[in-house]
Design a protein around this motif. Structure first.
Motif, short mmCIF file in Angstrom:
data_model
loop_
_atom_site.label_atom_id
_atom_site.label_comp_id
_atom_site.label_asym_id
_atom_site.label_seq_id
_atom_site.Cartn_x
_atom_site.Cartn_y
_atom_site.Cartn_z
N LEU A 110 0.83 -1.21 0.00
CA LEU A 110 0.00 0.00 0.00
C LEU A 110 0.86 1.26 0.00
O LEU A 110 0.48 2.29 -0.54
CB LEU A 110 -0.94 0.00 1.21
CG LEU A 110 -2.01 -1.10 1.21
CD1 LEU A 110 -2.89 -1.00 2.45
CD2 LEU A 110 -2.88 -1.01 -0.04
N VAL A 111 2.06 1.16 0.60
CA VAL A 111 2.99 2.31 0.53
C VAL A 111 3.36 2.53 -0.95
O VAL A 111 3.45 3.66 -1.41
CB VAL A 111 4.27 2.08 1.37
CG1 VAL A 111 5.24 3.25 1.22
CG2 VAL A 111 3.94 1.87 2.84
N GLY A 112 3.53 1.43 -1.68
CA GLY A 112 3.85 1.54 -3.12
C GLY A 112 2.74 2.26 -3.86
O GLY A 112 2.99 3.17 -4.66
N GLU A 113 1.50 1.88 -3.55
CA GLU A 113 0.35 2.54 -4.19
C GLU A 113 0.32 4.02 -3.84
O GLU A 113 0.02 4.87 -4.68
CB GLU A 113 -0.94 1.90 -3.66
CG GLU A 113 -1.78 1.24 -4.72
CD GLU A 113 -3.02 0.62 -4.13
OE1 GLU A 113 -3.99 1.33 -3.90
OE2 GLU A 113 -2.98 -0.61 -3.89
N SER A 114 0.63 4.31 -2.58
CA SER A 114 0.62 5.71 -2.12
C SER A 114 1.76 6.50 -2.77
O SER A 114 1.61 7.68 -3.05
CB SER A 114 0.78 5.77 -0.60
OG SER A 114 -0.12 4.88 0.00
N LEU A 115 2.88 5.81 -2.99
CA LEU A 115 4.00 6.47 -3.67
C LEU A 115 3.58 6.87 -5.09
O LEU A 115 3.82 7.99 -5.53
CB LEU A 115 5.21 5.50 -3.70
CG LEU A 115 6.40 5.88 -4.58
CD1 LEU A 115 7.11 7.12 -4.05
CD2 LEU A 115 7.41 4.72 -4.66
N LEU A 116 2.90 5.94 -5.78
CA LEU A 116 2.45 6.24 -7.15
C LEU A 116 1.44 7.39 -7.14
O LEU A 116 1.46 8.26 -8.01
CB LEU A 116 1.82 4.99 -7.80
CG LEU A 116 2.78 3.82 -8.05
CD1 LEU A 116 2.03 2.63 -8.64
CD2 LEU A 116 3.92 4.22 -8.98
N TYR A 117 0.59 7.38 -6.12
CA TYR A 117 -0.41 8.47 -6.01
C TYR A 117 0.30 9.82 -5.86
O TYR A 117 -0.03 10.79 -6.52
CB TYR A 117 -1.31 8.17 -4.80
CG TYR A 117 -2.25 9.30 -4.46
CD1 TYR A 117 -3.48 9.43 -5.14
CD2 TYR A 117 -1.94 10.24 -3.48
CE1 TYR A 117 -4.34 10.46 -4.84
CE2 TYR A 117 -2.81 11.28 -3.18
CZ TYR A 117 -4.01 11.38 -3.86
OH TYR A 117 -4.86 12.42 -3.56
N MET A 118 1.31 9.84 -4.99
CA MET A 118 2.07 11.09 -4.78
C MET A 118 2.75 11.52 -6.08
O MET A 118 2.73 12.70 -6.44
CB MET A 118 3.09 10.86 -3.66
CG MET A 118 3.98 12.04 -3.32
SD MET A 118 5.39 12.19 -4.42
CE MET A 118 6.49 10.97 -3.75
N ALA A 134 8.29 2.22 -14.21
CA ALA A 134 9.68 2.29 -13.75
C ALA A 134 9.72 2.40 -12.22
O ALA A 134 10.49 1.68 -11.55
CB ALA A 134 10.37 3.51 -14.38
N TRP A 135 8.88 3.27 -11.66
CA TRP A 135 8.86 3.42 -10.19
C TRP A 135 8.37 2.15 -9.52
O TRP A 135 8.89 1.74 -8.48
CB TRP A 135 7.98 4.61 -9.80
CG TRP A 135 8.74 5.90 -9.85
CD1 TRP A 135 8.83 6.77 -10.89
CD2 TRP A 135 9.58 6.44 -8.80
NE1 TRP A 135 9.66 7.82 -10.56
CE2 TRP A 135 10.12 7.66 -9.29
CE3 TRP A 135 9.91 6.04 -7.51
CZ2 TRP A 135 10.97 8.46 -8.53
CZ3 TRP A 135 10.75 6.84 -6.75
CH2 TRP A 135 11.28 8.02 -7.26
N LEU A 136 7.38 1.53 -10.15
CA LEU A 136 6.84 0.29 -9.60
C LEU A 136 7.94 -0.78 -9.57
O LEU A 136 8.09 -1.52 -8.59
CB LEU A 136 5.68 -0.16 -10.49
CG LEU A 136 4.61 -1.04 -9.87
CD1 LEU A 136 4.08 -0.46 -8.59
CD2 LEU A 136 3.46 -1.23 -10.87
#
Ligand code: HEM
Length: 159
Positions: A110-118, A134-136
């Motif tokens: 979920l931190v990964g999802e939040s990172l993408l959101y940011m 790439a970020w994923l």
């Protein structure tokens, strides 16, 4: 550890150049999103007595300190894209520490999802499908090492 393509690295480095200069505000966007996705995580940041709202949490210096720590780990990963392997021990240990404080591995995703959101909020039109991927890819490498450490710590405890 998986490898990133040259294009992945270029996209990550270019996008982090401006974001990395303003780590805490971007980290706050990330964690505010994280608490929307998993409100139960708030209690793990119980730095203030009687604090149970995102606002209480986000305004505590200890929490902002954790945000800085998270962003510095991301910063270290971006600086070591050619040699992420060198961070493996550190990330294993970080995973162990999070197991010990009660964070679940699902929450890392979920931190990964939040990172993408940011990234999406901050980069606007520059947030493209290849950049997202790439970020994923990079975050998956970081989380995979943290999750291995988490699992090892859990196994060690149940011995
Ligand atoms: C899933 C959500 C997460 C929760 C609930 C969480 C919670 C915590 C807590 C309670 C601590 C110990 C207290 C403190 O140092 O503030 C901690 C430490 C830390 N966290 Fe997290 N964390 C999360 C995700 C992450 C991620 C994704 C990273 C980095 C990519 C990270 C990096 C760190 C670091 C560097 C420390 C300090 C470890 C040390 O003392 O050596 N955290 N975390």
């Amino acid at each position: 550890m998986e490898k990133l393509t040259g294009k992945d690295k270029e996209l990550i480095r270019n996008s982090w150049e401006s974001l990395g200069k303003n780590k805490v505000p971007h980290g706050v966007v990330m964690f505010t999103r994280l608490f929307e996705l998993e409100p139960g995580l708030l209690h793990l940041f119980n730095y203030k007595a009687n604090s149970n709202s995102t606002q209480d949490c986000v305004s505590s210096p200890e929490f902002l300190d954790h945000i800085t720590k998270v962003m510095l780990v991301i910063d270290a990963a971006v600086s070591h894209l050619d040699d992420l392997h060198s961070l493996e021990e550190f990330l294993l240990n970080l995973g162990r520490k999070h197991q010990a404080v009660g964070v679940k591995t699902q929450s890392f995703s979920l931190v990964g999802e939040s990172l993408l959101y940011m990234l999406q909020c901050s980069l606007g039109q520059a947030y493209t499908a290849p950049l997202r991927q790439a970020w994923l890819n990079m975050y998956s490498i970081v989380v995979s090492a943290m999750s291995s450490g988490w699992t090892k710590n859990g196994e060690h405890k149940s011995d």
